[in-house]
Design a protein around this motif. Structure first.
Motif, PDB file in Angstrom:
ATOM      1  N   PRO A 133      -2.877  16.628  -0.750  1.00  0.00           N
ATOM      2  CA  PRO A 133      -3.251  16.532   0.648  1.00  0.00           C
ATOM      3  C   PRO A 133      -2.771  15.197   1.219  1.00  0.00           C
ATOM      4  N   ARG A 134      -2.555  15.192   2.512  1.00  0.00           N
ATOM      5  CA  ARG A 134      -2.187  13.952   3.176  1.00  0.00           C
ATOM      6  C   ARG A 134      -3.466  13.210   3.534  1.00  0.00           C
ATOM      7  N   ALA A 135      -3.549  11.958   3.158  1.00  0.00           N
ATOM      8  CA  ALA A 135      -4.734  11.172   3.437  1.00  0.00           C
ATOM      9  C   ALA A 135      -4.606  10.543   4.806  1.00  0.00           C
ATOM     10  N   VAL A 186      -1.963   0.670   9.078  1.00  0.00           N
ATOM     11  CA  VAL A 186      -1.169   1.855   9.364  1.00  0.00           C
ATOM     12  C   VAL A 186      -2.079   2.999   9.783  1.00  0.00           C
ATOM     13  N   SER A 187      -1.717   3.699  10.840  1.00  0.00           N
ATOM     14  CA  SER A 187      -2.501   4.848  11.291  1.00  0.00           C
ATOM     15  C   SER A 187      -1.566   5.837  11.989  1.00  0.00           C
ATOM     16  N   PRO A 188      -1.557   7.093  11.582  1.00  0.00           N
ATOM     17  CA  PRO A 188      -2.327   7.680  10.466  1.00  0.00           C
ATOM     18  C   PRO A 188      -1.769   7.223   9.113  1.00  0.00           C
ATOM     19  N   TYR A 189      -2.673   7.201   8.135  1.00  0.00           N
ATOM     20  CA  TYR A 189      -2.308   6.736   6.789  1.00  0.00           C
ATOM     21  C   TYR A 189      -1.928   7.960   5.967  1.00  0.00           C
ATOM     22  N   LEU A 190      -0.653   8.096   5.645  1.00  0.00           N
ATOM     23  CA  LEU A 190      -0.148   9.305   4.996  1.00  0.00           C
ATOM     24  C   LEU A 190       0.392   8.984   3.613  1.00  0.00           C
ATOM     25  N   VAL A 191       0.029   9.789   2.640  1.00  0.00           N
ATOM     26  CA  VAL A 191       0.576   9.687   1.288  1.00  0.00           C
ATOM     27  C   VAL A 191       0.871  11.101   0.808  1.00  0.00           C
ATOM     28  N   THR A 192       2.048  11.294   0.225  1.00  0.00           N
ATOM     29  CA  THR A 192       2.420  12.612  -0.268  1.00  0.00           C
ATOM     30  C   THR A 192       2.931  12.509  -1.694  1.00  0.00           C
ATOM     31  N   VAL A 193       2.445  13.445  -2.536  1.00  0.00           N
ATOM     32  CA  VAL A 193       2.971  13.601  -3.892  1.00  0.00           C
ATOM     33  C   VAL A 193       3.572  14.994  -3.963  1.00  0.00           C
ATOM     34  N   ARG A 194       4.880  15.062  -4.114  1.00  0.00           N
ATOM     35  CA  ARG A 194       5.553  16.359  -4.100  1.00  0.00           C
ATOM     36  C   ARG A 194       6.255  16.581  -5.432  1.00  0.00           C
ATOM     37  N   ASP A 243       9.390   6.933  -6.797  1.00  0.00           N
ATOM     38  CA  ASP A 243       8.346   6.272  -6.013  1.00  0.00           C
ATOM     39  C   ASP A 243       8.952   5.619  -4.769  1.00  0.00           C
ATOM     40  N   ARG A 244       8.682   6.192  -3.624  1.00  0.00           N
ATOM     41  CA  ARG A 244       9.158   5.640  -2.362  1.00  0.00           C
ATOM     42  C   ARG A 244       8.004   5.140  -1.487  1.00  0.00           C
ATOM     43  N   THR A 245       6.878   4.927  -2.093  1.00  0.00           N
ATOM     44  CA  THR A 245       5.725   4.449  -1.332  1.00  0.00           C
ATOM     45  C   THR A 245       5.897   2.984  -0.945  1.00  0.00           C
ATOM     46  N   ARG A 246       5.190   2.604   0.106  1.00  0.00           N
ATOM     47  CA  ARG A 246       5.144   1.224   0.553  1.00  0.00           C
ATOM     48  C   ARG A 246       3.689   0.783   0.634  1.00  0.00           C
ATOM     49  N   LEU A 247       3.461  -0.504   0.626  1.00  0.00           N
ATOM     50  CA  LEU A 247       2.111  -1.042   0.668  1.00  0.00           C
ATOM     51  C   LEU A 247       1.709  -1.331   2.098  1.00  0.00           C
ATOM     52  N   ALA A 248       0.487  -0.915   2.446  1.00  0.00           N
ATOM     53  CA  ALA A 248      -0.004  -1.136   3.810  1.00  0.00           C
ATOM     54  C   ALA A 248      -1.519  -1.110   3.824  1.00  0.00           C
ATOM     55  N   GLU A 249      -2.089  -1.824   4.772  1.00  0.00           N
ATOM     56  CA  GLU A 249      -3.531  -1.790   4.990  1.00  0.00           C
ATOM     57  C   GLU A 249      -3.893  -0.552   5.794  1.00  0.00           C
ATOM     58  N   GLY A 250      -5.160  -0.176   5.738  1.00  0.00           N
ATOM     59  CA  GLY A 250      -5.644   0.954   6.517  1.00  0.00           C
ATOM     60  C   GLY A 250      -5.938   2.187   5.697  1.00  0.00           C
TER      61      GLY A 250
END
Length: 368
Positions: free
Chosen positions: A365-367, A294-302, A338-345
């Motif tokens: 921050p967004r990674a 995945v690119s860009p690789y985004l993760v958010t904790v709100r 938790d609405r995250t999904r698993l992905a490489e990258g």
């Protein structure tokens, strides 16, 4: 039409006039005849019928029977000439309709329309008129003929309405269908069993497309394998398409396949599981999804009023568990959604960056 026959110096006149004016003219002409002692008037008017009915029946590919009533003011020859205009060579009209009064205005236009519609169907089909209401019964001669019929019925002749349309779509084998996702949006191909089913498919497609264009190239036909619920099939097919970044979900006969590029590595596993839980009558086809990093690789904790919401991607289940554990000390009755999904990258040290101060901030921050 009137006829005269002499009996000595008497004259017997008999027959039926199509209209009152024609009857008056005939009687006036008889009265003016010289040399007869007496005129026996047996003239009358063509009967008026209500409702006024007429039908075209396709008896064979090269023969249409016309039954019911035709307008008395229109001769059989004139009507047949009007109806034959533009018909395929070799097609015969056999007109057994009886003259009557009471026909709707522009009868001939409606009759031509009905003859054209019955040609879309297989032998045995009927296109009928009852006063100003038109109806069609039969089975479509082909998928293309069914589409042509539907297009024609959208514009009834002026002054007439379309009543019952009991037309079965053509039977196809194999019954195929597909929904494809690409850079230009979603495209729907193959067959759908009814207009109601088409509407359900389009609604599901627009939901999955999330604003992207949806192209409908489906055609209506029969042939879906017995025992398959179209609505259940639609629901499962678009659940599968939601896992596809670029590719397609397709039905061939009774086999459902999922192919292309997955939205992430988790989607590959979800597609495999989905393919093992298909609706009754549907079998597993080819499942071939691949996942790219995945690119860009985004993760958010709100942090909200009553919950921490996690969205984006994480590299694996261990990272997901570690992030949730890092948030627990900061929970004061809030939930973790938790609405995250698993992905490489994932970038290096992603988890360290997320947990460094996520419990205290509104969002991490967004990674990338």
């Amino acid at each position: 039409m009137a006829a005269g026959r002499g009996r000595g110096r008497d004259l017997l006149a008999s027959g039926e006039a199509p209209m009152p004016a024609a009857l008056d003219e005939a009687r006036a002409a008889l009265a003016a005849l010289p040399g007869h002692r007496r005129i026996l008037d047996r003239l009358g008017l063509v009967a008026e019928v209500s409702p006024f009915t007429w039908a075209a029946i396709l008896r064979a590919p090269d023969r249409i029977d016309l039954i019911g009533h035709r307008p008395a003011e229109t001769g059989r020859t004139a009507l047949d000439r009007a109806l034959n205009a533009g018909l395929p060579a070799g097609l015969t009209l056999r007109d057994t309709a009886r003259a009557a009064r009471g026909a709707p205005e522009t009868f001939s236009e409606a009759a031509r329309f009905l003859v054209a519609q019955v040609l879309h169907l297989k032998p045995g089909a009927t296109a009928a008129m009852r006063d100003r209401v038109l109806s069609i019964r039969g089975e479509a001669a082909s998928v293309e003929a069914y589409a042509g019929l539907k297009s024609d019925l959208a514009q009834a002749p002026a002054g007439f309405t379309i009543g019952e349309v009991a037309v079965e779509p053509a039977l196809v084998s194999p019954f195929t269908w597909s929904a494809s996702r690409g850079p230009g949006g979603l495209r729907l191909d193959g067959y759908t069993v009814s207009e109601a089913d088409r509407a359900a498919i389009l609604a599901a497609a627009r939901h999955v497309a999330d604003g992207a264009p949806v192209t409908d190239a489906m055609r209506t036909a029969r042939g879906l394998a017995a025992g398959i619920d179209p609505r259940a099939l639609t629901e499962r097919a678009f659940a599968a398409l939601a896992l596809v970044r670029e590719g397609r979900v397709s039905l061939d006969g009774a086999a459902l396949s999922i192919e292309g590029g997955a939205v992430d590595i988790q989607a590959v596993r979800e597609a495999e599981a989905l393919a093992d839980r298909l609706p009754a009558g549907v079998s597993r086809g080819r499942v071939a999804l691949t996942a790219s990093p995945v690119s860009p690789y985004l993760v958010t904790v709100r942090r909200g009023p009553d919950a921490f919401t996690l969205t984006g991607h994480l590299p694996d289940a261990e990272a997901r568990q570690a992030l949730r554990a890092a948030l627990r000390p900061y929970l004061y009755g809030e939930r973790i959604v938790d609405r995250t999904r698993l992905a490489e990258g994932a970038p290096p040290a992603l988890l360290d960056g997320l947990t460094a101060g996520s419990g205290c901030s509104a969002s991490s921050p967004r990674a990338r």
